[in-house]
Design a protein around this motif. Structure first.
Motif, PDB file in Angstrom:
ATOM      1  N   VAL A  49     -42.922 -90.134  32.167  1.00  0.00           N
ATOM      2  CA  VAL A  49     -42.998 -89.218  33.302  1.00  0.00           C
ATOM      3  C   VAL A  49     -41.604 -88.689  33.626  1.00  0.00           C
ATOM      4  O   VAL A  49     -41.400 -87.491  33.860  1.00  0.00           O
ATOM      5  CB  VAL A  49     -43.614 -89.922  34.531  1.00  0.00           C
ATOM      6  CG1 VAL A  49     -43.491 -89.051  35.763  1.00  0.00           C
ATOM      7  CG2 VAL A  49     -45.075 -90.263  34.273  1.00  0.00           C
ATOM      8  N   TYR A  50     -40.627 -89.595  33.635  1.00  0.00           N
ATOM      9  CA  TYR A  50     -39.246 -89.231  33.958  1.00  0.00           C
ATOM     10  C   TYR A  50     -38.704 -88.230  32.944  1.00  0.00           C
ATOM     11  O   TYR A  50     -38.155 -87.179  33.313  1.00  0.00           O
ATOM     12  CB  TYR A  50     -38.399 -90.504  33.962  1.00  0.00           C
ATOM     13  CG  TYR A  50     -37.084 -90.378  34.702  1.00  0.00           C
ATOM     14  CD1 TYR A  50     -37.049 -90.147  36.072  1.00  0.00           C
ATOM     15  CD2 TYR A  50     -35.872 -90.533  34.038  1.00  0.00           C
ATOM     16  CE1 TYR A  50     -35.851 -90.061  36.759  1.00  0.00           C
ATOM     17  CE2 TYR A  50     -34.664 -90.443  34.713  1.00  0.00           C
ATOM     18  CZ  TYR A  50     -34.665 -90.211  36.078  1.00  0.00           C
ATOM     19  OH  TYR A  50     -33.478 -90.119  36.758  1.00  0.00           O
ATOM     20  N   LEU A  51     -38.852 -88.533  31.649  1.00  0.00           N
ATOM     21  CA  LEU A  51     -38.327 -87.645  30.612  1.00  0.00           C
ATOM     22  C   LEU A  51     -39.096 -86.330  30.527  1.00  0.00           C
ATOM     23  O   LEU A  51     -38.557 -85.322  30.076  1.00  0.00           O
ATOM     24  CB  LEU A  51     -38.345 -88.358  29.259  1.00  0.00           C
ATOM     25  CG  LEU A  51     -37.233 -89.387  29.066  1.00  0.00           C
ATOM     26  CD1 LEU A  51     -37.439 -90.171  27.777  1.00  0.00           C
ATOM     27  CD2 LEU A  51     -35.865 -88.716  29.049  1.00  0.00           C
ATOM     28  N   HIS A  52     -40.342 -86.346  30.952  1.00  0.00           N
ATOM     29  CA  HIS A  52     -41.098 -85.088  30.992  1.00  0.00           C
ATOM     30  C   HIS A  52     -40.423 -84.096  31.920  1.00  0.00           C
ATOM     31  O   HIS A  52     -40.283 -82.909  31.590  1.00  0.00           O
ATOM     32  CB  HIS A  52     -42.531 -85.344  31.455  1.00  0.00           C
ATOM     33  CG  HIS A  52     -43.303 -84.090  31.729  1.00  0.00           C
ATOM     34  ND1 HIS A  52     -43.762 -83.260  30.723  1.00  0.00           N
ATOM     35  CD2 HIS A  52     -43.670 -83.501  32.902  1.00  0.00           C
ATOM     36  CE1 HIS A  52     -44.377 -82.213  31.262  1.00  0.00           C
ATOM     37  NE2 HIS A  52     -44.335 -82.337  32.572  1.00  0.00           N
ATOM     38  N   HIS A  53     -39.972 -84.580  33.070  1.00  0.00           N
ATOM     39  CA  HIS A  53     -39.304 -83.704  34.035  1.00  0.00           C
ATOM     40  C   HIS A  53     -37.862 -83.419  33.632  1.00  0.00           C
ATOM     41  O   HIS A  53     -37.389 -82.290  33.747  1.00  0.00           O
ATOM     42  CB  HIS A  53     -39.352 -84.339  35.431  1.00  0.00           C
ATOM     43  CG  HIS A  53     -40.708 -84.307  36.051  1.00  0.00           C
ATOM     44  ND1 HIS A  53     -41.161 -83.247  36.807  1.00  0.00           N
ATOM     45  CD2 HIS A  53     -41.734 -85.187  36.009  1.00  0.00           C
ATOM     46  CE1 HIS A  53     -42.396 -83.480  37.215  1.00  0.00           C
ATOM     47  NE2 HIS A  53     -42.763 -84.660  36.754  1.00  0.00           N
ATOM     48  N   VAL A  54     -37.167 -84.467  33.183  1.00  0.00           N
ATOM     49  CA  VAL A  54     -35.747 -84.317  32.861  1.00  0.00           C
ATOM     50  C   VAL A  54     -35.535 -83.449  31.630  1.00  0.00           C
ATOM     51  O   VAL A  54     -34.628 -82.607  31.603  1.00  0.00           O
ATOM     52  CB  VAL A  54     -35.098 -85.700  32.645  1.00  0.00           C
ATOM     53  CG1 VAL A  54     -33.640 -85.553  32.185  1.00  0.00           C
ATOM     54  CG2 VAL A  54     -35.157 -86.520  33.932  1.00  0.00           C
ATOM     55  N   ILE A  74     -39.614 -81.868  19.942  1.00  0.00           N
ATOM     56  CA  ILE A  74     -40.547 -82.920  19.542  1.00  0.00           C
ATOM     57  C   ILE A  74     -40.016 -84.211  20.121  1.00  0.00           C
ATOM     58  O   ILE A  74     -38.897 -84.619  19.805  1.00  0.00           O
ATOM     59  CB  ILE A  74     -40.668 -83.051  18.002  1.00  0.00           C
ATOM     60  CG1 ILE A  74     -41.059 -81.712  17.367  1.00  0.00           C
ATOM     61  CG2 ILE A  74     -41.689 -84.120  17.637  1.00  0.00           C
ATOM     62  CD1 ILE A  74     -39.915 -80.913  16.829  1.00  0.00           C
ATOM     63  N   ARG A  75     -40.801 -84.856  20.974  1.00  0.00           N
ATOM     64  CA  ARG A  75     -40.335 -86.087  21.613  1.00  0.00           C
ATOM     65  C   ARG A  75     -41.394 -87.164  21.547  1.00  0.00           C
ATOM     66  O   ARG A  75     -42.576 -86.908  21.732  1.00  0.00           O
ATOM     67  CB  ARG A  75     -39.966 -85.830  23.080  1.00  0.00           C
ATOM     68  CG  ARG A  75     -39.432 -87.083  23.786  1.00  0.00           C
ATOM     69  CD  ARG A  75     -39.005 -86.810  25.221  1.00  0.00           C
ATOM     70  NE  ARG A  75     -40.133 -86.499  26.093  1.00  0.00           N
ATOM     71  CZ  ARG A  75     -40.917 -87.426  26.655  1.00  0.00           C
ATOM     72  NH1 ARG A  75     -40.706 -88.712  26.423  1.00  0.00           N
ATOM     73  NH2 ARG A  75     -41.909 -87.064  27.444  1.00  0.00           N
ATOM     74  N   PHE A  76     -40.954 -88.394  21.256  1.00  0.00           N
ATOM     75  CA  PHE A  76     -41.804 -89.577  21.348  1.00  0.00           C
ATOM     76  C   PHE A  76     -41.015 -90.628  22.107  1.00  0.00           C
ATOM     77  O   PHE A  76     -40.001 -91.115  21.625  1.00  0.00           O
ATOM     78  CB  PHE A  76     -42.187 -90.098  19.959  1.00  0.00           C
ATOM     79  CG  PHE A  76     -43.144 -91.255  19.987  1.00  0.00           C
ATOM     80  CD1 PHE A  76     -44.511 -91.041  19.991  1.00  0.00           C
ATOM     81  CD2 PHE A  76     -42.678 -92.561  20.032  1.00  0.00           C
ATOM     82  CE1 PHE A  76     -45.404 -92.103  20.025  1.00  0.00           C
ATOM     83  CE2 PHE A  76     -43.547 -93.637  20.077  1.00  0.00           C
ATOM     84  CZ  PHE A  76     -44.922 -93.407  20.065  1.00  0.00           C
ATOM     85  N   ALA A  77     -41.445 -90.945  23.321  1.00  0.00           N
ATOM     86  CA  ALA A  77     -40.716 -91.865  24.189  1.00  0.00           C
ATOM     87  C   ALA A  77     -39.292 -91.330  24.390  1.00  0.00           C
ATOM     88  O   ALA A  77     -39.117 -90.211  24.834  1.00  0.00           O
ATOM     89  CB  ALA A  77     -40.736 -93.280  23.623  1.00  0.00           C
ATOM     90  N   ASP A  78     -38.273 -92.115  24.027  1.00  0.00           N
ATOM     91  CA  ASP A  78     -36.898 -91.651  24.251  1.00  0.00           C
ATOM     92  C   ASP A  78     -36.246 -91.121  22.982  1.00  0.00           C
ATOM     93  O   ASP A  78     -35.028 -90.962  22.914  1.00  0.00           O
ATOM     94  CB  ASP A  78     -36.044 -92.790  24.835  1.00  0.00           C
ATOM     95  CG  ASP A  78     -35.941 -93.970  23.875  1.00  0.00           C
ATOM     96  OD1 ASP A  78     -36.699 -94.008  22.896  1.00  0.00           O
ATOM     97  OD2 ASP A  78     -35.092 -94.859  24.111  1.00  0.00           O
ATOM     98  N   ASP A  79     -37.043 -90.836  21.973  1.00  0.00           N
ATOM     99  CA  ASP A  79     -36.541 -90.279  20.712  1.00  0.00           C
ATOM    100  C   ASP A  79     -36.983 -88.822  20.628  1.00  0.00           C
ATOM    101  O   ASP A  79     -38.176 -88.539  20.710  1.00  0.00           O
ATOM    102  CB  ASP A  79     -37.102 -91.075  19.540  1.00  0.00           C
ATOM    103  CG  ASP A  79     -36.202 -91.023  18.319  1.00  0.00           C
ATOM    104  OD1 ASP A  79     -35.217 -90.266  18.347  1.00  0.00           O
ATOM    105  OD2 ASP A  79     -36.492 -91.724  17.330  1.00  0.00           O
TER     106      ASP A  79
END
Length: 238
Positions: A49-54, A74-79
């Motif tokens: 949720v955090y990285l979706h916004h950031v 392309i993102r998976f978790a913090d990668d």
């Protein structure tokens, strides 16, 4: 960020308590001052949720409209991988990305964050400069099947499929979703073609025919693409 989608006060209070409750490790209570506790079941969800916004939303709504060419994330978790049509766009975003992350208390991994040329012209351009084309790791996979086949083309043919199938299996386990079969099949066909090309270069002057390669595949088959993830909720319960 959570409140943009959830208005139920009881749910919000529960999430706040979950963040602050801490975890027990080797009999000791560890409470995080910031972020979510490592090992908590809710941590991956909140991190996404955090990285979706950031990152995701910012890249789509703020960054892309200001670029000269096309761009993809392309993102998976913090990668994550950010792809750009033009180098100048990539350089511009690479310059502002640390500032964007710092605003939200995040940092980029100094060894994993880099700018490389990638695409159909990358290998040719690197060769002109007397260099090897750069590769990158994403979710633990090096996007360089061709390099591996080149380095190991003189290994026994019977031994090569073991590693190739491990690469294919890992790819299917990550990307084998019901809506993604076409893409993983394209990946399989690409690996098969690359393997054929490098086997063909084992001996000079004698190209490996498709008929002979088909015989090798019958004897030492490559793992066929398969769906490894069913639809969410199908056959399982929370």
């Amino acid at each position: 960020m959570i409140e943009k989608r959830i208005s139920d006060g009881s749910v919000l209070r529960l999430i706040q308590k979950w963040i602050k409750v801490g975890v027990i490790e080797e009999g000791k209570l560890l409470v995080s001052e910031t972020g979510t506790g490592q090992g908590q079941p809710i941590s991956p969800l909140l991190a996404n949720v955090y990285l979706h916004h950031v990152l995701d939303q910012w890249f789509e709504e703020v960054v892309k409209p200001r670029l000269k060419g096309q761009a993809y994330e392309i993102r998976f978790a913090d990668d994550a991988i950010l792809c750009f049509q033009h180098k100048v766009d990539a350089e511009k975003v690479l310059n502002v990305l640390p500032k964007r992350f710092a605003k939200y208390g995040l940092t980029l991994h100094p060894e994993k964050t880099r700018l490389i040329e990638f695409g159909r012209f990358a290998a040719g351009n690197a060769k002109k400069q007397g260099k090897k084309p750069e590769t990158f790791n994403f979710l633990g996979f090096t996007t360089a099947v061709a390099d591996w086949c080149k380095q190991h083309r003189h290994d026994p043919v019977s031994a090569q499929p073991k590693t190739l199938n491990a690469k294919l299996r890992g790819h299917y386990q990550y990307y084998g979703r019901p809506t993604n079969y076409r893409s993983i099949r394209q990946f399989y066909r690409k690996v098969r073609r690359i393997w054929c090309e490098w086997l063909s270069r084992r001996t000079r002057g004698r190209r490996l025919t498709w008929e002979r390669f088909a015989e090798i595949l019958r004897q030492y088959p490559l793992l066929l693409p398969r769906i490894t993830h069913t639809w969410a909720g199908a056959g399982s319960h929370a």
